[in-house]
Design an enzyme around this catalytic site. Structure first.
Site: not given
Ligand code: GLV
Length: 317
Positions: A229, A277
């Site tokens: 993250r 991502h």
């Protein structure tokens, strides 16, 4: 015949309509007659919901939910939703086909780093048959976070001949991986890591964990790959260490703000690779099967807390 179990599907950018059929088929195979409905804001009396960043009203409108399935591994944004009922069980995906894809992504970039593969592409490609090849001791790869994903990355890197070490909050054993646990051993772990792979979930403990102090504990010339993250890294500190040459490169797939804002320095930094991502897309069939198996267990009366992927809210994952 029992009425089918109603299940709301609210998958934001993940194209909800492509999920209903795999979910229905997986439930049928697991012996559960289920009716999946794309949630449009109107109450459908759902017993379960399959979500990825759902509209917050979902929880105010669907008050009969018995559990929520997060169609991904990370739950930090779901947990942060203001209307989330405090006692509603949440189940997240565990691997479900994401881990091998993430291991592939990470090993691809490790190979790019260690073999200097960038030299051979593009208009300025090196055309030298005798180009340097790595023949020395392979660098130590350190994986931060040894959950289902981190452990798979560690195993894959090991398969390609790297010395692999792993760090986790609590002790974890992965065959052949030198394991470090707890804050007290993080400095030692970082100091012996030349390619750091961040596979951490975002929790109160991991937010901003990789700041200037921690990143400086990596040896000079180390590389960073982040598939965990974005908020686990302090961006300004990472950029400063890249600018100073303490860190040689960063491959970043996750960011504090997503999409990464167009003006962000990462986009143009010569030592940074930005990917949008995509390291671990959630594959529909295995994910649907995992969700269906859990729904079947819940329908048989199992406690949500006994199932794989049950989120312990106090831990944050
Ligand atoms: C993706 O980031 C996930 O949490 O599955």
């Amino acid at each position: 015949m029992d009425r089918p179990v109603r299940i709301a599907v609210a998958l934001s950018s993940m194209k909800s309509e492509q999920w209903t059929e795999p979910l229905r088929a997986a439930c049928a195979q697991a012996g559960v007659a289920a009716q999946f409905e794309l949630w449009d804001g109107r109450r459908i009396d759902a017993r379960y919901a399959v979500v990825w960043l759902p509209p917050p009203e979902l929880f105010a409108v669907e008050t009969g939910l018995r559990a929520v399935f997060n169609a991904g591994a990370g739950v930090e944004r779901l947990l942060a939703m203001p209307g989330l009922p405090p006692n509603l069980p949440i189940l997240r995906l565990v691997d479900a086909g994401m881990a091998p894809k993430m291991a592939e992504y990470v090993c691809f970039y490790i190979a790019r780093i260690t073999r200097g593969l960038d030299r051979f592409g593009g208009p300025d490609a090196l055309r030298d048959w005798n180009a340097d090849r790595p023949r020395g001791t392979p660098p130590a790869v350190g994986v931060l976070g040894l959950g289902a994903i981190g452990a798979q990355i560690a195993r894959a890197a090991q398969l390609f001949g790297y010395r692999v070490r792993g760090w986790s909050r609590t002790p974890k054993a992965v065959d052949g991986v030198e394991s470090f646990a707890g804050a007290a051993r993080l400095t030692e772990f970082l100091a012996g890591t030349q390619i750091l792979v961040d596979a951490l979930p975002l929790t109160g403990e991991t937010r901003n964990l990789l700041d200037r102090t921690r990143l400086s504990q990596l040896p000079r010339g180390a590389h960073l790959i982040n598939v965990g993250r974005g908020e686990t890294i302090v961006d300004e500190d990472l950029l400063a260490l890249l600018d100073q040459g303490h860190l040689a490169s960063a491959v970043l797939d996750v960011f504090r703000a997503e999409p990464l804002p167009a003006e962000h320095r990462y986009w143009h930094h010569p030592r940074v690779t930005v990917t949008p991502h995509l390291s671990g897309p959630t594959p529909r069939e295995p994910a649907a099967q995992q969700i269906a198996a859990a729904i079947a267990a819940l329908e048989r009366g199992a406690a949500a807390s006994s199932l794989a992927g049950y989120v312990d809210r106090s831990r944050g994952y």
